[in-house]
Design an enzyme around this catalytic site. Structure first.
Site, PDB file in Angstrom:
ATOM      1  N   LYS A 117       1.861  12.489  19.575  1.00  0.00           N
ATOM      2  CA  LYS A 117       2.644  12.981  20.720  1.00  0.00           C
ATOM      3  C   LYS A 117       2.502  12.066  21.929  1.00  0.00           C
ATOM      4  O   LYS A 117       3.434  11.942  22.711  1.00  0.00           O
ATOM      5  CB  LYS A 117       2.260  14.428  21.061  1.00  0.00           C
ATOM      6  CG  LYS A 117       2.757  15.413  20.010  1.00  0.00           C
ATOM      7  CD  LYS A 117       3.315  16.698  20.598  1.00  0.00           C
ATOM      8  CE  LYS A 117       4.080  17.466  19.519  1.00  0.00           C
ATOM      9  NZ  LYS A 117       4.408  18.830  19.825  1.00  0.00           N
ATOM     10  N   LYS A 199       9.383  14.648   9.015  1.00  0.00           N
ATOM     11  CA  LYS A 199       9.661  16.078   8.944  1.00  0.00           C
ATOM     12  C   LYS A 199      10.745  16.492   9.941  1.00  0.00           C
ATOM     13  O   LYS A 199      10.904  15.863  11.000  1.00  0.00           O
ATOM     14  CB  LYS A 199       8.385  16.890   9.152  1.00  0.00           C
ATOM     15  CG  LYS A 199       7.928  17.039  10.580  1.00  0.00           C
ATOM     16  CD  LYS A 199       6.954  18.220  10.718  1.00  0.00           C
ATOM     17  CE  LYS A 199       6.680  18.459  12.196  1.00  0.00           C
ATOM     18  NZ  LYS A 199       6.137  19.744  12.523  1.00  0.00           N
ATOM     19  N   LYS A 202      12.192  20.888  15.434  1.00  0.00           N
ATOM     20  CA  LYS A 202      13.161  21.601  16.278  1.00  0.00           C
ATOM     21  C   LYS A 202      13.458  20.881  17.586  1.00  0.00           C
ATOM     22  O   LYS A 202      14.525  21.048  18.162  1.00  0.00           O
ATOM     23  CB  LYS A 202      12.696  23.039  16.540  1.00  0.00           C
ATOM     24  CG  LYS A 202      11.397  23.174  17.306  1.00  0.00           C
ATOM     25  CD  LYS A 202      11.115  24.631  17.659  1.00  0.00           C
ATOM     26  CE  LYS A 202       9.791  25.140  17.164  1.00  0.00           C
ATOM     27  NZ  LYS A 202       8.595  24.363  17.480  1.00  0.00           N
TER      28      LYS A 202
HETATM   29  N1  AQP Z   1       9.777  20.406   8.790  1.00  0.00           N
HETATM   30  C1  AQP Z   1       8.972  21.437   8.574  1.00  0.00           C
HETATM   31  N2  AQP Z   1       8.840  21.934   7.320  1.00  0.00           N
HETATM   32  C2  AQP Z   1       8.029  22.994   7.099  1.00  0.00           C
HETATM   33  N3  AQP Z   1       7.335  23.640   8.053  1.00  0.00           N
HETATM   34  C3  AQP Z   1       7.442  23.184   9.316  1.00  0.00           C
HETATM   35  N4  AQP Z   1       6.886  23.578  10.476  1.00  0.00           N
HETATM   36  C4  AQP Z   1       7.340  22.773  11.472  1.00  0.00           C
HETATM   37  N5  AQP Z   1       8.175  21.854  10.984  1.00  0.00           N
HETATM   38  C5  AQP Z   1       8.264  22.063   9.637  1.00  0.00           C
HETATM   39  C6  AQP Z   1       5.997  24.718  10.631  1.00  0.00           C
HETATM   40  O1  AQP Z   1       6.557  25.542  11.638  1.00  0.00           O
HETATM   41  C7  AQP Z   1       5.532  26.085  12.453  1.00  0.00           C
HETATM   42  C8  AQP Z   1       5.913  25.728  13.887  1.00  0.00           C
HETATM   43  O2  AQP Z   1       4.945  25.200  14.600  1.00  0.00           O
HETATM   44  P1  AQP Z   1       5.153  24.747  16.111  1.00  0.00           P
HETATM   45  O3  AQP Z   1       6.369  25.329  16.715  1.00  0.00           O
HETATM   46  O4  AQP Z   1       3.867  25.064  16.791  1.00  0.00           O
HETATM   47  O5  AQP Z   1       5.318  23.195  16.122  1.00  0.00           O
HETATM   48  P2  AQP Z   1       5.535  22.052  15.131  1.00  0.00           P
HETATM   49  O6  AQP Z   1       4.765  22.200  13.863  1.00  0.00           O
HETATM   50  O7  AQP Z   1       5.318  20.795  15.912  1.00  0.00           O
HETATM   51  O8  AQP Z   1       7.073  22.254  14.780  1.00  0.00           O
HETATM   52  P3  AQP Z   1       8.261  21.375  15.271  1.00  0.00           P
HETATM   53  O9  AQP Z   1       9.504  22.039  14.813  1.00  0.00           O
HETATM   54  O10 AQP Z   1       8.057  19.955  14.829  1.00  0.00           O
HETATM   55  O11 AQP Z   1       8.139  21.522  16.847  1.00  0.00           O
HETATM   56  P4  AQP Z   1       8.240  20.402  17.951  1.00  0.00           P
HETATM   57  O12 AQP Z   1       9.568  19.751  17.708  1.00  0.00           O
HETATM   58  O13 AQP Z   1       8.170  21.124  19.261  1.00  0.00           O
HETATM   59  O14 AQP Z   1       7.081  19.455  17.762  1.00  0.00           O
HETATM   60  C9  AQP Z   1       4.221  25.549  11.934  1.00  0.00           C
HETATM   61  O15 AQP Z   1       3.639  26.521  11.076  1.00  0.00           O
HETATM   62  C10 AQP Z   1       4.613  24.320  11.154  1.00  0.00           C
HETATM   63  O16 AQP Z   1       3.728  24.011  10.082  1.00  0.00           O
END
Ligand code: AQP
Length: 334
Positions: A117, A199, A202
């Site tokens: 990050k 991956k 969002k």
């Molecule tokens: N691509 C993915 N496939 C499967 N699981 C996923 N998760 C995230 N992306 C995938 C799971 O969703 C949960 C969300 O966790 P989070 O919102 O704390 O942040 P993250 O993992 O960093 O998800 P994002 O979507 O990638 O958010 P941003 O864009 O804000 O960094 C977790 O359980 C994660 O494993």
């Protein structure tokens, strides 16, 4: 007299850093829905974590509310589980501060998420980004969680949570339950549609076709799938050198409750065009009822307000008990 068997406590959270992606749904939210029968589940909207990256305040408030509404639209019951907004429970910030004083700089500098990050947001490498794992430890430990569903990317954060808790318990006695990782029976890692080597996230705004947001217009969802990057040999097969097709097979499998191998067998001999249409139809069939329910729920402002308020009260009751124990141990007048 029969004694009720206490269910294990599961804790998980999601950041309101964007509308959840199909990855968030298939990797987390869909599983959360299935866990609620067998566990005492606590699900948080991690808005305090979300501000480690710059957010638009008005949008963050909306996304926070939309995310809790979406939890319910997916079928996660606010009556049978605790759904709450992290910043509504002050104990998170208070315990995080205490735990900061029991966490070492060296441990935090090894976190790969911090490295990733800070590379991505080089203009804003703030202290919150660095101490993110301490806040996450506070989240989990406040609720004496037995189990934490973690993907591979979050494993390091669970490890540091366990280390901090053990360090604290070794000094002061059994204050915190040491949580275990929980690997759901089904859990897909969904990759970007345009770059299937990374991956799906969002908050990815670089290329809108890379991410399916679960509130995207239904036709847009189908079109994003039809535009997904594949390869030139027109064979639907799982293989590391076919990341695009493998990703679509994973998506199809996760949506229909099949394994990716079963999905592969189903599409043997099918051309890419037809295959993508089937994936799009399956995703749309899964997402459309959620969107309809989301619209209905969003119109009921009073209901969502009451869910947020009740969730905060239920969560604070549990969290404050743990916080008081920790405060007492470190010598705060409680
Ligand atoms: N691509 C993915 N496939 C499967 N699981 C996923 N998760 C995230 N992306 C995938 C799971 O969703 C949960 C969300 O966790 P989070 O919102 O704390 O942040 P993250 O993992 O960093 O998800 P994002 O979507 O990638 O958010 P941003 O864009 O804000 O960094 C977790 O359980 C994660 O494993």
């Amino acid at each position: 007299m029969s004694e009720e068997i206490k269910k294990s406590v599961i804790y998980s959270a999601m950041q309101p850093s964007g509308v959840p992606s199909l990855g968030n749904y298939l990797g987390a939210l869909k599983n959360w829905k299935n866990l609620q029968q067998d566990y005492d589940c606590i699900f948080a909207i991690a808005n305090m974590h979300a501000i480690t990256v710059r957010q638009n305040p008005t949008e963050l408030r909306k996304k926070t509310r939309d995310l809790i509404t979406l939890f319910i639209a997916i079928g996660i019951s606010p009556e049978n589980n605790i759904l709450y907004v992290q910043s509504d429970v002050k104990a998170h910030a208070e315990l995080a501060w205490i735990l900061n004083c029991y966490t070492y700089m060296g441990e935090l500098s090894r976190m790969t998420q911090f490295k990733d990050k800070s590379a991505k947001h080089a203009d804003n490498i703030n202290a919150g980004l660095f101490t993110y794992p301490v806040l996450m430890a506070a989240d989990i430990l406040l609720y004496q969680a037995d189990l934490v569903p973690v993907g591979e990317d979050q494993r390091q954060h669970l490890e540091i949570t366990r280390d901090i808790a053990e360090r604290f318990n070794n000094l002061y006695g059994d204050v915190f339950k040491i949580p275990e990782g929980f690997i759901p029976k089904t859990g897909a890692r969904i990759m970007g549609l345009q770059d299937p080597t990374k991956k799906m996230s969002k908050s990815d705004t670089d290329n809108d076709n890379n991410v399916i947001h679960i509130l995207d217009d239904i036709n847009l969802i189908a079109n994003k799938i039809k535009r997904a990057v594949t390869d030139s040999d027109n064979e639907v097969r799982l293989s590391p050198d076919k990341p695009g097709i493998s990703n679509l097979l994973n998506i199809y499998g996760a949506v229909t409750g099949k394994t990716a191998e079963e999905a592969q067998n189903e599409f043997k001999g099918t051309g890419y065009g037809e295959f993508k249409k089937c994936v799009a139809d399956a995703v749309v069939a899964e997402i459309k009822p959620i969107q309809d329910r989301f619209k209905e729920l969003s119109a009921d402002k009073a209901y969502i307000d009451s869910v947020i308020k009740d969730g905060a009260e239920k969560a604070a009751y549990i969290a404050n008990k743990t916080l008081r124990k920790a405060q007492k141990k470190v010598g705060f007048p409680v």
